[in-house]
Scaffold this motif. Structure first.
Motif, short mmCIF file in Angstrom:
data_model
loop_
_atom_site.label_atom_id
_atom_site.label_comp_id
_atom_site.label_asym_id
_atom_site.label_seq_id
_atom_site.Cartn_x
_atom_site.Cartn_y
_atom_site.Cartn_z
N ILE A 269 0.73 -1.15 0.48
CA ILE A 269 -0.19 0.23 -0.02
C ILE A 269 0.77 1.15 -0.20
O ILE A 269 0.02 2.33 -0.66
CB ILE A 269 -0.96 -0.09 1.41
CG1 ILE A 269 -1.87 -1.42 1.39
CG2 ILE A 269 -1.95 1.60 1.10
CD1 ILE A 269 -2.94 -1.29 0.37
N SER A 272 1.89 1.91 -4.00
CA SER A 272 1.46 1.80 -4.69
C SER A 272 1.24 3.43 -4.25
O SER A 272 0.72 4.64 -5.49
CB SER A 272 -0.08 1.33 -4.10
OG SER A 272 -0.18 -0.19 -4.63
N SER A 303 -9.98 2.97 -2.56
CA SER A 303 -9.60 1.60 -2.11
C SER A 303 -11.20 1.01 -1.75
O SER A 303 -10.90 -0.35 -1.61
CB SER A 303 -8.00 1.74 -1.08
OG SER A 303 -7.15 1.63 -1.96
N GLU A 318 -7.45 -2.15 -10.36
CA GLU A 318 -5.74 -2.55 -9.54
C GLU A 318 -4.44 -2.23 -10.83
O GLU A 318 -3.69 -2.09 -10.30
CB GLU A 318 -5.59 -4.32 -10.25
CG GLU A 318 -6.87 -5.16 -8.95
CD GLU A 318 -7.57 -6.21 -9.16
OE1 GLU A 318 -8.64 -6.29 -8.87
OE2 GLU A 318 -7.35 -6.33 -10.70
N TYR A 323 -1.84 -2.41 -7.93
CA TYR A 323 -2.42 -4.28 -6.71
C TYR A 323 -2.42 -4.88 -7.34
O TYR A 323 -2.66 -5.21 -8.66
CB TYR A 323 -3.82 -3.63 -6.22
CG TYR A 323 -4.45 -2.39 -5.53
CD1 TYR A 323 -2.73 -2.01 -4.34
CD2 TYR A 323 -5.54 -1.97 -6.09
CE1 TYR A 323 -3.41 -0.75 -4.06
CE2 TYR A 323 -5.21 -0.97 -4.24
CZ TYR A 323 -4.58 -0.18 -3.57
OH TYR A 323 -4.50 0.41 -2.87
N VAL A 329 -5.85 -6.20 -0.64
CA VAL A 329 -5.81 -4.66 -0.39
C VAL A 329 -6.79 -4.18 1.57
O VAL A 329 -5.72 -2.91 1.97
CB VAL A 329 -7.01 -3.72 -1.03
CG1 VAL A 329 -7.13 -2.48 -1.11
CG2 VAL A 329 -6.26 -3.40 -2.56
#
Length: 636
Positions: A269, A272, A303, A318, A323, A329
């Motif tokens: 996370i 990302s 998310s 994604e 992801y 997630v």
């Protein structure tokens, strides 16, 4: 009919619609959470979509209060209560049938008063049920006390405390606790000592019996230790999503050889968020305009939304956030958020869901968002409540200490299905304090070559520092190094965009790894930026998130609806940041004094007298909380 939803964060608000078509004129806003000390300290405050880091008990109790209310019109103890068991009355017909069934009953102390109270109750059975919970004790000396209800995923739990004296009477005691419960609550669980007594409140969502198997992961509770979720094959998507705490894995029956179990990885996370943060900064970057974003807030809100998507819509989320298919997630966010709770600074995150009352959202979606993101739930009657935006705005203002006002400027559309709000508030105190006596009015050169005079802070101290042919970079730590502001000052001949491009190919963490302690002559302008409310939809579409905003939106993990029935209408983001001299008392004790500074080596010069990029980062997790551009310190 198509519905829409909206997303608000510290900078972001997400609006979902359901109606005959998209309502492009409907307003959405973002909400934020937090509470802190006065604004005289150096601080960054921002309202964005985000998750709750505050007390779970208080937030879940507050959320439950919108869904369940204890009624005190009945006597708590009455012998006649032994005539019936715990029940849920869900219609006017069932109500009348129950009252009629009381007529022939005997062994009541005061049946007439009870029946009178039943007949005068104002229950709207189109939206709520009447729950009558019966409790029996073998002694009237035992004191029974129901505690405040709290959310446990999509369900509500009520703890019944029992105070058992050493010596008591031997008379039977029959108690009744009555509750008005929203039909959105699948189940109310009464917890008595070690026993959990579930009461089904609403009928399960109707599903077809078509066999189109899907594999999902079901969370289980173990007595002795935490357990991994278990894969379960469901006959179709609807049957899976109407359960709580289930995560969709893939179409088809569960196959042990696939090994596609979800992976909890908070670091994923973090990675990302930084990648997305660079992309959205580049999209909005204008060297002549101040900018302040919260990548963390935006990605948190989106998310939560991703949890309701399926098919192509899920794939676009994604791809945008990089992801991995196997990444859980929501579990990763749930693991990450507690790591971000500070000790010496202030950082709070609050999430809230504002679903349309009585709309059949799947328990799997609602329970996941509520539990994993600590989100409060406030059912809202959009078709009949023209002031719903004001209610959400008030929540936002309270969570942001009035930093964000009128996030949603006008009434929300009657076709609103859900509003998701994420709010973030940060206040950091410098590890090394600036002396206000050293602040001077100095010149700042804007990107077009014009100059403005602005208050500029000065400090001679040791900082982590690096430079190359492209930029100078400095790490300004907040108290106890929990957070840092990383400033990138482009060298002559290079642009802010060059720096963002450079950071896209590497991580801020790698830049920090190149830094070394250095004695620096720092000059930094004081500034305040309020950015937004900004509609993020055009940029998100340009970045590849298209179908969730279109007639092809697939939110089949959110509700039992066909493709296109629910879509995102707006994603709104609003932020606020203020920077000044203040620091912590302990940090002042470690600051380099003027005398020591004069005896030190010749300092490196870092004078931020032209536009620069800055990031605020959680040093413990590496999470990129905020990113910004200061183009003109005299402009908010």
């Amino acid at each position: 009919m198509r519905l829409f939803f909206s997303l608000f964060t510290l900078t972001t608000f997400l609006l979902f619609f359901s109606g005959c078509g998209s309502d492009n004129n409907s307003d959405s806003g973002s909400s934020t959470s937090s509470a802190i000390s006065d604004s005289s300290s150096s601080s960054v405050q921002s309202s964005t979509s985000s998750s709750m880091l505050s007390s779970a008990s208080s937030s879940s109790t507050s959320a439950a209060s919108a869904l369940i209310e204890q009624l005190t019109v009945f006597a708590e103890r009455e012998h006649g209560y032994h005539n019936f068991e715990t029940m849920v009355i869900d219609s006017d017909t069932a109500h009348d049938t129950f009252v009629t069934s009381l007529l022939p009953q005997s062994s009541w102390g005061d049946k007439e008063t009870f029946m009178s109270a039943m007949n005068t109750l104002q229950i709207d059975y189109t939206k709520e049920n009447l729950l009558l919970y019966r409790h029996t004790e073998g002694s009237g000396s035992i004191v029974v006390t129901p505690q405040l209800p709290y959310m446990d995923g999509a369900n509500v739990t009520i703890v019944i405390d029992r105070d058992v004296p050493g010596v008591g009477t031997a008379d039977m005691a029959y108690y009744l606790y009555a509750y008005r419960v929203s039909k959105m609550v699948p189940q109310v669980v009464f917890s008595v000592d070690e026993q959990r007594i579930p009461v089904t409140n609403s009928a399960p969502i109707a599903c077809t019996e078509e066999y189109a198997p899907v594999c999902g992961e079901k969370e289980v509770v173990c007595v002795t230790a935490p357990c991994d979720p278990i894969p379960i094959t469901y006959s179709n998507l609807c049957h899976m999503q109407r359960e709580s705490f289930v995560t969709y894995l893939y179409n088809g029956e569960c196959d042990a050889n696939k090994n596609e179990r979800s992976v909890t990885d908070p670091a994923a996370i973090v990675r990302s968020t930084e990648q997305f943060g660079h992309a959205i900064m580049q999209a909005y970057l204008d060297p002549s305009t101040n900018l302040f974003l919260s990548p963390f807030s935006i990605i948190s809100a989106l998310s939560m939304t991703y949890g309701g998507t399926y098919g192509k819509s899920a794939e676009e989320f994604e791809a945008l956030f990089h992801y991995d298919k196997n990444l859980s997630v929501h579990n990763s966010f749930a693991a990450l958020l507690p790591q971000m709770v500070p000790v010496h600074n202030t950082f709070t995150v609050a999430n809230s869901l504002w679903p349309l009352k009585e709309y059949p959202f799947y328990p799997a979606f609602m329970s996941t968002i509520s539990k994993k993101y600590g989100s409060s739930v406030f059912p809202t009657d959009y078709p009949n409540d023209p002031t719903a935006n004001e209610t959400i705005n008030a929540w936002v203002e309270e969570k942001t200490k009035d930093k964000i006002k009128d996030l949603i400027p006008g009434p929300l559309s009657r076709d609103t299905a859900m509003v998701l709000v994420n709010a973030v508030y940060f206040k950091g105190l410098w590890s090394v304090e600036f002396d206000a006596n050293d602040t001077k009015n100095e010149s700042f050169s804007r990107s077009d070559g014009s100059r403005v005079t602005t208050e500029t802070m000065h400090l001679l101290a040791d900082f982590n520092y690096t430079e190359n042919s492209l930029y100078q970079a400095i790490d300004l730590a907040y108290a106890k190094q929990e957070f840092s502001m990383i400033i990138f000052l482009p060298k002559v001949g290079h642009t802010l965009s060059d720096i963002v491009d450079h950071l896209t190919t590497r991580s801020i963490k790698s830049v920090i790894g190149e830094m070394a302690p250095a004695y620096v002559d720092l000059a930094l302008p004081k500034f305040k930026i309020k950015w937004g409310t900004e509609e993020l939809k055009p940029v998100l579409v340009d970045l590849g998130l298209e179908s969730p905003f279109s007639a092809n939106a697939d939110f089949r993990l959110m509700a039992n609806v066909p493709v296109g029935a629910i879509f995102i209408s707006k994603v709104l983001h609003q932020t606020f940041v203020e920077l000044n001299e203040s620091g912590t008392e302990a940090a002042a004790a470690t600051a380099v004094s003027t005398d020591l500074a004069s005896e030190g080596p010749i300092p490196l010069v870092f004078h931020a007298e032209r536009p620069f990029i800055f990031y605020i980062r959680d040093n413990r997790t590496g999470m990129l909380l905020f990113s910004g551009v200061l183009a003109d310190p005299t402009s908010e």
